[in-house]
Design a protein around this motif. Structure first.
Motif, mmCIF file in Angstrom:
data_model
loop_
_atom_site.group_PDB
_atom_site.id
_atom_site.type_symbol
_atom_site.label_atom_id
_atom_site.label_comp_id
_atom_site.label_asym_id
_atom_site.label_seq_id
_atom_site.Cartn_x
_atom_site.Cartn_y
_atom_site.Cartn_z
ATOM 1 N N GLY A 151 0.800 -1.250 0.090
ATOM 2 C CA GLY A 151 -0.029 -0.124 0.023
ATOM 3 C C GLY A 151 0.939 1.303 0.120
ATOM 4 O O GLY A 151 1.908 1.388 0.682
ATOM 5 N N VAL A 176 -1.676 -0.971 -4.114
ATOM 6 C CA VAL A 176 -2.637 -0.419 -3.796
ATOM 7 C C VAL A 176 -2.459 0.906 -3.529
ATOM 8 O O VAL A 176 -1.692 1.330 -2.431
ATOM 9 N N LEU A 184 -4.006 3.561 4.633
ATOM 10 C CA LEU A 184 -2.997 2.675 4.462
ATOM 11 C C LEU A 184 -2.754 1.639 5.815
ATOM 12 O O LEU A 184 -2.739 0.452 5.640
ATOM 13 N N SER A 187 -5.782 -0.698 6.536
ATOM 14 C CA SER A 187 -5.440 -1.583 5.574
ATOM 15 C C SER A 187 -4.728 -2.692 5.892
ATOM 16 O O SER A 187 -4.872 -3.790 5.415
ATOM 17 N N ILE A 193 -3.742 -5.491 2.542
ATOM 18 C CA ILE A 193 -2.302 -5.257 1.959
ATOM 19 C C ILE A 193 -1.353 -6.044 2.849
ATOM 20 O O ILE A 193 -1.535 -6.387 4.185
#
Length: 268
Positions: A151, A176, A184, A187, A193
């Motif tokens: 990410g 991503v 981020l 995620s 990720i």
């Protein structure tokens, strides 16, 4: 009576010298810096989601961080107030282009491409790109990320640098791109990720009991203060301030306030 007149003359002479020195100092300011001084406000684009650099604390609704303190130092030099504008990696340049901010002090990496389009100061901070991973993943080095999803922030230079790193080391990454660092980090925690990549000092603000920053980093980054290309003289003035702060220890003291250590590359 004679003594009184002499004292009055001396006081008047001293005041005239003070006024003259102030006028000279003001005259030495480049055009845009003088406009900022006349307006009484310095408009600065800063990050609001990067702990230790630029962070808007919801508890006191105030900005904190190294870059916030640098902005304050510049404003103090000019004798003006500060107006902060929150920016992301994606919005920094458009805000400079349309003149909504005078300066960007927001983890802005210096690159030749950016220098062609914007006026950028000498570096005030050095860092390396790193990787934040979940401890349970057992990923201990970048090679273990081969074929995995990383990410990165939209509008940053990280993705391009990672592609170059992957090519050099025979690796392949999927990407991503998200709009903010908190997105981020979330995620990564949710395992959408495999790694969150950006400069190590930025990653340090998003570590937790379940995550770790890999020891290996790469590609030293240089952070600069940016403005519109036409504001080159203003950036030259900023450069003189950075040089002064490097010499008198101001910059080092600001970094230490936030437990930051600038990793300037050694010259061979």
């Amino acid at each position: 009576m004679k003594i009184t007149k002499q004292l009055s003359f001396l006081v008047a002479f001293c005041l005239s010298l003070l006024f003259l020195s102030s006028s000279v100092a003001a005259a030495e300011l480049p055009g845009q810096a003088q406009k900022i001084k006349d307006a009484g406000v310095l408009r600065v684009g800063v990050k609001q989601d990067v702990p230790n650099f630029g962070y808007l604390d919801p508890q006191d609704n105030q900005y904190h961080g190294m870059e916030i303190d640098i902005a304050k130092e510049i404003a103090q030099e000019l004798g003006v107030k500060i107006e902060y504008t929150p920016v992301t990696s994606h919005t920094r340049e458009p805000l400079m282009d349309n003149g909504q901010v005078d300066l960007i002090i927001a983890t802005y990496t210096i690159t030749p491409q950016r220098q062609e389009s914007y006026a950028i100061s000498t570096p005030y901070y050095y860092d390396q790109i790193g990787f934040l991973v979940n401890k349970k993943s057992d990923i201990q080095n970048p090679k273990a990320l081969d074929g995995k999803t990383i990410g990165v922030s939209q509008g940053s230079t990280t993705k391009a640098n990672l592609k170059a790193f992957a090519k050099k080391n025979g690796l392949s990454f999927n990407f991503v791109e998200l709009g903010s660092f908190p997105e981020l980090a979330i995620s990564l925690y949710a395992q959408r990720i495999d790694a969150f990549s950006v400069d190590k000092s930025i990653l340090s603000g998003y570590t937790s009991k379940q995550t770790q920053i890999l020891d290996q980093g790469f590609n030293t980054q240089e952070y600069g203060i940016a403005s519109k290309k036409s504001n080159g003289p203003l950036i030259n003035y900023i450069n003189s301030l950075i040089e002064k702060w490097n010499q008198d220890g101001t910059l080092k003291q600001i970094q230490e306030t936030y437990n930051l250590k600038s990793k300037q590359p050694t010259k061979n």
